[in-house]
Enzyme design. Structure first.
Site, PDB file in Angstrom:
ATOM      1  N   SER A 575       0.848  -1.183   0.000  1.00 30.21           N
ATOM      2  CA  SER A 575       0.000   0.000   0.000  1.00 30.21           C
ATOM      3  C   SER A 575       0.896   1.249   0.000  1.00 30.21           C
ATOM      4  O   SER A 575       1.695   1.428  -0.911  1.00 30.21           O
ATOM      5  CB  SER A 575      -0.949  -0.039   1.206  1.00 30.21           C
ATOM      6  OG  SER A 575      -1.900   0.982   1.117  1.00 30.21           O
ATOM      7  N   HIS A 698      -8.129  -4.807  -0.843  1.00 26.56           N
ATOM      8  CA  HIS A 698      -6.839  -4.174  -0.559  1.00 26.56           C
ATOM      9  C   HIS A 698      -5.962  -5.074   0.307  1.00 26.56           C
ATOM     10  O   HIS A 698      -4.755  -4.900   0.373  1.00 26.56           O
ATOM     11  CB  HIS A 698      -7.066  -2.817   0.115  1.00 26.56           C
ATOM     12  CG  HIS A 698      -5.830  -1.986   0.200  1.00 26.56           C
ATOM     13  ND1 HIS A 698      -5.035  -1.712  -0.902  1.00 26.56           N
ATOM     14  CD2 HIS A 698      -5.233  -1.379   1.248  1.00 26.56           C
ATOM     15  CE1 HIS A 698      -4.008  -0.965  -0.514  1.00 26.56           C
ATOM     16  NE2 HIS A 698      -4.108  -0.746   0.774  1.00 26.56           N
TER      17      HIS A 698
END
Length: 727
Positions: A575, A698
């Site tokens: 991320s 995610h």
């Protein structure tokens, strides 16, 4: 496909023979894991009811299940399945991923048997692990969903926020068509939705701007502590700034407009804008308003407080007479090397978790009968461990779950009680020999060691960054490690959004790295929250380079000590940490032997136009303005240098269902690298591997098998690459 190409080059981890995949999967599905629970009131016999969500080999999607406190205290609790997600996924033909439950508060439910039991809950389920969820109401007494045609609250897929105001009224923000979401894709409006009506007809009671990150409202019911019910509305203008509006209300005002109980009850007053700085957070405890500061504040002349402080002030005075009329109390004031991390509130206590030089300790404050809040005790010294205090039922007691773990210490869950702080520990306490803390009543569960940690030591080191700042890091390695540069070393970093890294048990690194003789390092670089808001703010926007300079300094320090060489040093991040990896790749290709870049941001010119990207402009900057001048400097996609002869081997992983960081970041970067390398193939050594998981959101994986696959693919790639670099 690129996935097939990746597995052809690196090998399929499920068939590799290293055993990493099988062992990581066994851990993820093991019955030895601690089943963490949440209390949902009491049953007919007055027993505390505890709920848990559990995934294992037989139930890869998971079971939502319950037990009683007395059964939970045994070594083999008796569980009752409330909802089987694997069955539901089959019935609905949807790959459901559990995203949590929001129960109807017992104190505001007339069917709760006098506030004893939880009867309803909103369940959030996601397709394939995305952030967007479907919301469905579940009847806990009947053990089934409440269909919309029977008045159940049901919402289609969106990034929804929903909570109960009362049994028949929801506060809801969701995607209701044009202009109901912010530019970041989160709710822009709040509606009060009455059971049995169409959500489209629910009145909009509050709205923010399209440019806000998100907008919402919540209730903070402090009646059990002698306070009122606070009704809070907020606009988050950026990731770090919000405006709050508050009023106090009576329970009856939360009911349906035509409810007879509302007759004769005074309507609540107007909302008052809370006059604190935009970057401060607020909370309520009894009659107090707690203010968390992220910058220095002078609420009245001659009274000022440091960034990172926790203050408390009489809420009624503050809201009605203004900030100048108040007396302020300091709950916690940080130093250069300490920060307030989080706090939990039991019925009569506030338990504050603080970090001192990235080590943790707990402090206990008692809410006295006269309403004052006093420090009554806590840990004497900060320790290298993660510790978490979570109240079991603030409506009823001061009991809390106390969880600890360390890099080499598996997690332990204890039953604890804040009211024991400051008292002599009884000789008879069952966990007396094992725990020094007087608040620990008994050890409830512990995870057996998941890997062989024999001979491993944890040390804290310091590197000096380019501007002279001391940057701490933790090193886990064998006691007798020979400092000849040959130890395969894995350095992990994040450095953003005020998120702290610190000691916690990560079994996958233990199995896939430490047991093989490697060393594992975590760098506490700027951008994180290890030393409070200032540590984070030091690496925002144009200062983002500080974060990268810190990481490079830690890497160089590890090489300087003789632990590793660049050929035996791998780095990993996801991320925002994936952006860190992309920058290490282009900034210092000479420094690293292998890189795993997961669910990354890489194109900083367009990041704000993709999915939730607009919400991060307070962290990185706005590329449509002059900010692009500095943003371009740390946009890996724009910093690939076609003249570099050798870039280190890199594995880039992402997920098709990631609706937070768009997979386009990873796809574009890899394609550009492949295209340039092909064009200049004779003299370019640029090994880049790409794997895109179809599901997973995610988090990158939707179930344990996918998670074990992605984990072992990355670790085996890094290990194999580094061991080729050993001398």
């Amino acid at each position: 496909s690129s996935n097939a190409k990746c597995l052809e080059a690196l090998g399929d981890p499920t068939k590799s023979g290293t055993g990493t995949y099988e062992r990581v999967l066994a851990i993820l599905e093991s019955d030895d894991r601690i089943p963490h629970v949440r209390k949902y009131g009491r049953d007919e016999d007055g027993e505390e009811v505890l709920f848990n969500f559990w995934k294992d080999g037989k139930n890869p999607k998971g079971l939502w299940r319950k037990t009683t406190m007395s059964s939970y205290r045994t070594s083999a609790p008796q569980w009752t399945t409330v909802l089987d997600l694997d069955d539901l996924a089959k019935t609905d033909d949807v790959s459901w991923v559990w995203k949590g439950s929001t129960p109807l508060p017992r104190s505001r439910d007339p069917e709760s048997d006098g506030g004893r039991r939880v009867t309803r809950s909103l369940l959030s389920l996601s397709r394939g692990g995305a952030d967007a969820t479907h919301v469905r109401e579940f009847d806990l007494t009947a053990g089934k969903f409440v269909p919309a045609e029977e008045g159940g609250f049901v919402l289609p897929e969106a990034k929804t926020r929903a909570s109960y105001r009362s049994r028949d009224v929801l506060s809801v923000g969701s995607d209701f068509g044009p202009d109901t979401l912010t530019d970041s894709g989160y709710p822009r409006t709040v509606r009060h939705w009455l059971r049995g009506t169409k959500v489209e007809d629910a009145p909009v009671v509050f709205e923010g701007e399209k440019t806000d990150v998100s907008v919402g409202s919540y209730l903070d019911d402090q009646r059990v502590r002698g306070g009122p019910i606070y009704e809070v509305r907020y606009r988050s203008m950026t990731f770090y700034t919000s405006k709050y509006w508050v009023r106090t209300t009576e329970y009856e005002n939360l009911l349906a407009p035509d409810d007879p109980l509302r007759e004769g009850v005074e309507e609540p007053g107007e909302f008052v804008e809370v006059d604190v700085q935009d970057d401060a957070n607020i909370d309520f405890l009894g009659k107090w308003m707690i203010v968390s500061l992220r910058s220095d504040w002078e609420p009245k002349q001659g009274t000022s407080f440091k960034s990172g402080s926790l203050l408390y002030v009489d809420a009624e005075t503050f809201l009605n007479k203004g900030k100048e009329a108040c007396e302020y109390n300091v709950l916690f004031e940080p130093t250069d090397r300490s920060a307030a991390e989080t706090y939990s509130t039991t019925k009569n206590y506030l338990i504050l978790s603080i970090i001192e030089n990235v080590k943790s300790k707990l402090l206990f404050y008692k809410l006295e009968e006269d309403g004052s809040l006093n420090l009554v005790g806590g840990d004497d010294e900060a320790q290298i461990r993660a510790c978490h205090a979570g109240a079991i039922d603030p409506q009823e007691s001061d009991a809390f779950w106390f969880t600890t773990s360390g890099y080499t210490q598996p997690s332990t869950l204890c039953l604890a009680d804040a009211s024991s702080v400051g008292k002599e520990k009884e000789d008879t306490a069952e966990a007396d020999a094992e725990f020094d803390e007087e608040y620990v009543l008994s050890k409830m569960k512990s995870l057996p060691p998941q890997y062989d940690a024999e001979g491993l030591t944890v040390t804290q080191g310091t590197a000096v960054s380019k501007d002279g700042t001391e940057v701490p890091y933790f090193l886990v390695s064998k006691k007798d490690t020979v400092l000849d540069g040959n130890t395969p070393t894995l350095l992990y970093g994040y450095g953003g959004f005020e998120i702290s890294l610190g000691p916690k048990y990560i079994a996958s690194s233990g199995i896939a790295w430490l047991e093989r003789g490697g060393a594992y390092v975590e760098a506490n670089i700027r951008g994180g929250g290890e030393f409070g808001p200032k540590w984070h703010q030091a690496a925002l926007k144009k200062d983002r380079n500080k974060s990268y300079e810190d990481f490079i300094a830690v890497a160089e320090r590890l090489i300087e000590t003789g632990l590793c060489r660049s050929e035996t040093l791998a780095i990993r991040g996801g991320s925002n940490g994936g952006l860190l990896m992309g920058n290490m790749y282009v900034m210092r290709p000479d420094l690293f032997g292998a890189i795993h870049c997961a669910v990354p941001l890489l194109d900083m010119k367009r990041y704000h136009t993709l999915l939730a990207g607009a919400s991060w402009m307070a962290e990185y900057g706005d590329p449509d303005t002059d900010d692009w001048e500095f943003l371009e400097g740390y946009s890996p996609y724009h910093q690939i240098d076609g003249e570099v002869k050798k870039y280190p081997p890199m594995l880039v992983t992402t997920s098709t269902r990631d609706d937070r960081v768009h997979p386009a970041h990873a796809r574009k970067m890899v394609k550009k690298l492949w295209d340039i390398a092909e064009e200049k193939s004779e003299e370019r050594d640029w090994p880049v591997y790409y794997y895109e998981n179809i599901e997973g959101g995610h988090g990158g994986a939707a179930d344990s098998k996918q998670s074990a696959f992605m984990t072992s693919l990355a670790y085996d790639f890094m290990w194999d690459t580094l061991t080729k670099g050993q001398k």
